[in-house]
Design a protein around this motif. Structure first.
Motif, PDB file in Angstrom:
ATOM      1  N   SER A 197     -28.590 -24.659 -43.998  1.00 55.63           N
ATOM      2  CA  SER A 197     -28.035 -25.967 -43.667  1.00 55.63           C
ATOM      3  C   SER A 197     -27.077 -25.892 -42.474  1.00 55.63           C
ATOM      4  O   SER A 197     -27.095 -26.752 -41.591  1.00 55.63           O
ATOM      5  CB  SER A 197     -27.318 -26.535 -44.890  1.00 55.63           C
ATOM      6  N   GLU A 198     -26.236 -24.877 -42.445  1.00 53.59           N
ATOM      7  CA  GLU A 198     -25.278 -24.717 -41.347  1.00 53.59           C
ATOM      8  C   GLU A 198     -25.993 -24.448 -40.031  1.00 53.59           C
ATOM      9  O   GLU A 198     -25.644 -25.018 -38.991  1.00 53.59           O
ATOM     10  CB  GLU A 198     -24.294 -23.591 -41.674  1.00 53.59           C
ATOM     11  N   ILE A 199     -27.005 -23.592 -40.067  1.00 53.81           N
ATOM     12  CA  ILE A 199     -27.771 -23.309 -38.849  1.00 53.81           C
ATOM     13  C   ILE A 199     -28.531 -24.557 -38.409  1.00 53.81           C
ATOM     14  O   ILE A 199     -28.568 -24.885 -37.222  1.00 53.81           O
ATOM     15  CB  ILE A 199     -28.714 -22.107 -39.049  1.00 53.81           C
ATOM     16  N   SER A 200     -29.097 -25.281 -39.357  1.00 56.56           N
ATOM     17  CA  SER A 200     -29.816 -26.516 -39.016  1.00 56.56           C
ATOM     18  C   SER A 200     -28.896 -27.525 -38.344  1.00 56.56           C
ATOM     19  O   SER A 200     -29.307 -28.243 -37.433  1.00 56.56           O
ATOM     20  CB  SER A 200     -30.439 -27.136 -40.262  1.00 56.56           C
ATOM     21  N   SER A 201     -27.639 -27.586 -38.785  1.00 59.04           N
ATOM     22  CA  SER A 201     -26.714 -28.531 -38.163  1.00 59.04           C
ATOM     23  C   SER A 201     -26.439 -28.160 -36.708  1.00 59.04           C
ATOM     24  O   SER A 201     -26.239 -29.040 -35.869  1.00 59.04           O
ATOM     25  CB  SER A 201     -25.417 -28.646 -38.969  1.00 59.04           C
ATOM     26  N   ILE A 202     -26.436 -26.877 -36.393  1.00 56.66           N
ATOM     27  CA  ILE A 202     -26.267 -26.441 -35.000  1.00 56.66           C
ATOM     28  C   ILE A 202     -27.513 -26.810 -34.198  1.00 56.66           C
ATOM     29  O   ILE A 202     -27.430 -27.374 -33.104  1.00 56.66           O
ATOM     30  CB  ILE A 202     -25.997 -24.929 -34.926  1.00 56.66           C
ATOM     31  N   ILE A 203     -28.681 -26.518 -34.742  1.00 63.55           N
ATOM     32  CA  ILE A 203     -29.946 -26.801 -34.054  1.00 63.55           C
ATOM     33  C   ILE A 203     -30.111 -28.290 -33.789  1.00 63.55           C
ATOM     34  O   ILE A 203     -30.556 -28.699 -32.714  1.00 63.55           O
ATOM     35  CB  ILE A 203     -31.143 -26.258 -34.869  1.00 63.55           C
ATOM     36  N   ASN A 204     -29.724 -29.116 -34.757  1.00 64.39           N
ATOM     37  CA  ASN A 204     -29.968 -30.557 -34.661  1.00 64.39           C
ATOM     38  C   ASN A 204     -28.836 -31.355 -34.022  1.00 64.39           C
ATOM     39  O   ASN A 204     -28.956 -32.568 -33.876  1.00 64.39           O
ATOM     40  CB  ASN A 204     -30.275 -31.117 -36.052  1.00 64.39           C
ATOM     41  N   ALA A 205     -27.748 -30.695 -33.637  1.00 67.40           N
ATOM     42  CA  ALA A 205     -26.653 -31.419 -32.974  1.00 67.40           C
ATOM     43  C   ALA A 205     -27.192 -32.055 -31.693  1.00 67.40           C
ATOM     44  O   ALA A 205     -27.919 -31.411 -30.927  1.00 67.40           O
ATOM     45  CB  ALA A 205     -25.507 -30.464 -32.663  1.00 67.40           C
ATOM     46  N   PRO A 206     -26.867 -33.309 -31.428  1.00 67.53           N
ATOM     47  CA  PRO A 206     -27.460 -34.029 -30.297  1.00 67.53           C
ATOM     48  C   PRO A 206     -27.181 -33.425 -28.922  1.00 67.53           C
ATOM     49  O   PRO A 206     -27.967 -33.603 -27.998  1.00 67.53           O
ATOM     50  CB  PRO A 206     -26.879 -35.443 -30.405  1.00 67.53           C
ATOM     51  N   GLU A 207     -26.082 -32.718 -28.762  1.00 67.34           N
ATOM     52  CA  GLU A 207     -25.750 -32.134 -27.464  1.00 67.34           C
ATOM     53  C   GLU A 207     -26.398 -30.772 -27.238  1.00 67.34           C
ATOM     54  O   GLU A 207     -26.286 -30.207 -26.161  1.00 67.34           O
ATOM     55  CB  GLU A 207     -24.234 -32.022 -27.299  1.00 67.34           C
ATOM     56  N   ASN A 208     -27.019 -30.225 -28.261  1.00 71.64           N
ATOM     57  CA  ASN A 208     -27.705 -28.938 -28.132  1.00 71.64           C
ATOM     58  C   ASN A 208     -29.175 -29.195 -27.886  1.00 71.64           C
ATOM     59  O   ASN A 208     -29.688 -30.250 -28.235  1.00 71.64           O
ATOM     60  CB  ASN A 208     -27.511 -28.110 -29.408  1.00 71.64           C
ATOM     61  N   GLY A 209     -29.857 -28.237 -27.279  1.00 72.24           N
ATOM     62  CA  GLY A 209     -31.278 -28.459 -27.038  1.00 72.24           C
ATOM     63  C   GLY A 209     -31.952 -27.317 -26.317  1.00 72.24           C
ATOM     64  O   GLY A 209     -31.325 -26.343 -25.909  1.00 72.24           O
ATOM     65  N   VAL A 210     -33.244 -27.467 -26.150  1.00 74.13           N
ATOM     66  CA  VAL A 210     -34.082 -26.468 -25.504  1.00 74.13           C
ATOM     67  C   VAL A 210     -34.247 -26.845 -24.034  1.00 74.13           C
ATOM     68  O   VAL A 210     -34.450 -28.012 -23.702  1.00 74.13           O
ATOM     69  CB  VAL A 210     -35.457 -26.396 -26.207  1.00 74.13           C
ATOM     70  N   GLU A 211     -34.109 -25.846 -23.159  1.00 71.16           N
ATOM     71  CA  GLU A 211     -34.316 -26.047 -21.722  1.00 71.16           C
ATOM     72  C   GLU A 211     -35.265 -24.990 -21.201  1.00 71.16           C
ATOM     73  O   GLU A 211     -35.267 -23.857 -21.690  1.00 71.16           O
ATOM     74  CB  GLU A 211     -32.994 -25.913 -20.953  1.00 71.16           C
ATOM     75  N   GLU A 212     -36.052 -25.354 -20.198  1.00 66.93           N
ATOM     76  CA  GLU A 212     -36.985 -24.419 -19.572  1.00 66.93           C
ATOM     77  C   GLU A 212     -36.595 -24.206 -18.114  1.00 66.93           C
ATOM     78  O   GLU A 212     -36.165 -25.138 -17.439  1.00 66.93           O
ATOM     79  CB  GLU A 212     -38.407 -24.952 -19.686  1.00 66.93           C
ATOM     80  N   PHE A 213     -36.742 -22.970 -17.649  1.00 64.99           N
ATOM     81  CA  PHE A 213     -36.411 -22.603 -16.275  1.00 64.99           C
ATOM     82  C   PHE A 213     -37.546 -21.781 -15.678  1.00 64.99           C
ATOM     83  O   PHE A 213     -38.219 -21.031 -16.395  1.00 64.99           O
ATOM     84  CB  PHE A 213     -35.115 -21.774 -16.237  1.00 64.99           C
ATOM     85  N   GLN A 214     -37.731 -21.917 -14.377  1.00 64.25           N
ATOM     86  CA  GLN A 214     -38.713 -21.121 -13.655  1.00 64.25           C
ATOM     87  C   GLN A 214     -38.025 -19.890 -13.063  1.00 64.25           C
ATOM     88  O   GLN A 214     -36.804 -19.861 -12.905  1.00 64.25           O
ATOM     89  CB  GLN A 214     -39.363 -21.957 -12.540  1.00 64.25           C
ATOM     90  N   THR A 215     -38.806 -18.897 -12.698  1.00 63.37           N
ATOM     91  CA  THR A 215     -38.278 -17.679 -12.089  1.00 63.37           C
ATOM     92  C   THR A 215     -37.356 -18.031 -10.919  1.00 63.37           C
ATOM     93  O   THR A 215     -37.694 -18.876 -10.091  1.00 63.37           O
ATOM     94  CB  THR A 215     -39.434 -16.788 -11.598  1.00 63.37           C
ATOM     95  N   LYS A 216     -36.199 -17.395 -10.889  1.00 62.99           N
ATOM     96  CA  LYS A 216     -35.156 -17.546  -9.873  1.00 62.99           C
ATOM     97  C   LYS A 216     -34.315 -18.811 -10.005  1.00 62.99           C
ATOM     98  O   LYS A 216     -33.400 -19.035  -9.222  1.00 62.99           O
ATOM     99  CB  LYS A 216     -35.716 -17.412  -8.457  1.00 62.99           C
ATOM    100  N   ASP A 217     -34.588 -19.664 -11.010  1.00 60.28           N
ATOM    101  CA  ASP A 217     -33.724 -20.820 -11.249  1.00 60.28           C
ATOM    102  C   ASP A 217     -32.379 -20.325 -11.772  1.00 60.28           C
ATOM    103  O   ASP A 217     -32.330 -19.418 -12.617  1.00 60.28           O
ATOM    104  CB  ASP A 217     -34.316 -21.752 -12.310  1.00 60.28           C
ATOM    105  N   ASN A 218     -31.299 -20.925 -11.300  1.00 62.96           N
ATOM    106  CA  ASN A 218     -29.973 -20.621 -11.845  1.00 62.96           C
ATOM    107  C   ASN A 218     -29.745 -21.470 -13.092  1.00 62.96           C
ATOM    108  O   ASN A 218     -29.937 -22.688 -13.063  1.00 62.96           O
ATOM    109  CB  ASN A 218     -28.874 -20.910 -10.828  1.00 62.96           C
ATOM    110  N   ILE A 219     -29.326 -20.820 -14.162  1.00 68.80           N
ATOM    111  CA  ILE A 219     -28.995 -21.523 -15.401  1.00 68.80           C
ATOM    112  C   ILE A 219     -27.558 -22.008 -15.313  1.00 68.80           C
ATOM    113  O   ILE A 219     -27.248 -23.137 -15.689  1.00 68.80           O
ATOM    114  CB  ILE A 219     -29.248 -20.611 -16.615  1.00 68.80           C
TER     115      ILE A 219
END
Length: 140
Positions: free
Chosen positions: A21-43
């Protein structure tokens, strides 16, 4: 788009003792999320204010610091770490609640997918979750 599951976060030391439940709350927090980057992109860039920490879901991320090393091509950055699936980075500035500047640049070394955890969202959640707070405290 890649999704994140609790098993991946559980492999990370700071989250290992948290409940599903605690981990799920971190995963589902609206400000958290998945991002994709291409080679040489600065994070993120060295010197910028940090609000997020990141977990590598897929691919490779390299961490660079500005260096004094120079050659015929000018000043060069130095790679100080290589992060792979399940490893995290950016926590130093992020856990100081946006007050600290990034001490390095994070750059995609291959196409990669990361899970972004925003410190402010995480911090407000921590105030009501003692176990999550302890896990993050162990990181410092």
């Amino acid at each position: 788009m890649t999704s994140i599951n609790t098993l991946l976060l559980r492999r990370i030391k700071m989250f290992a003792e948290l409940t599903e439940s605690e981990i799920s709350s971190i995963i589902n927090a609206p400000e958290n999320g998945v991002e994709e980057f291409q080679t040489k992109d600065n994070i993120f860039l060295e010197g910028h204010t940090g609000e997020h920490m990141y977990v590598v879901l897929h691919g490779v991320v390299e961490i660079y610091v500005s260096g004094d090393f120079s050659d015929a091509h000018g000043k060069r950055d130095t790679c100080i770490a290589t992060m792979r699936e399940g490893e995290y980075f950016g926590e130093t500035a992020a856990l100081q609640e946006g007050t600290a500047r990034r001490t390095a640049t994070a750059r995609a070394a291959s196409p990669c997918t990361v899970f972004r955890i925003r410190s402010e969202e995480h911090t407000s959640e921590l105030q009501s979750h003692v176990r999550i707070s302890y896990a993050v405290f162990c990181l410092k």
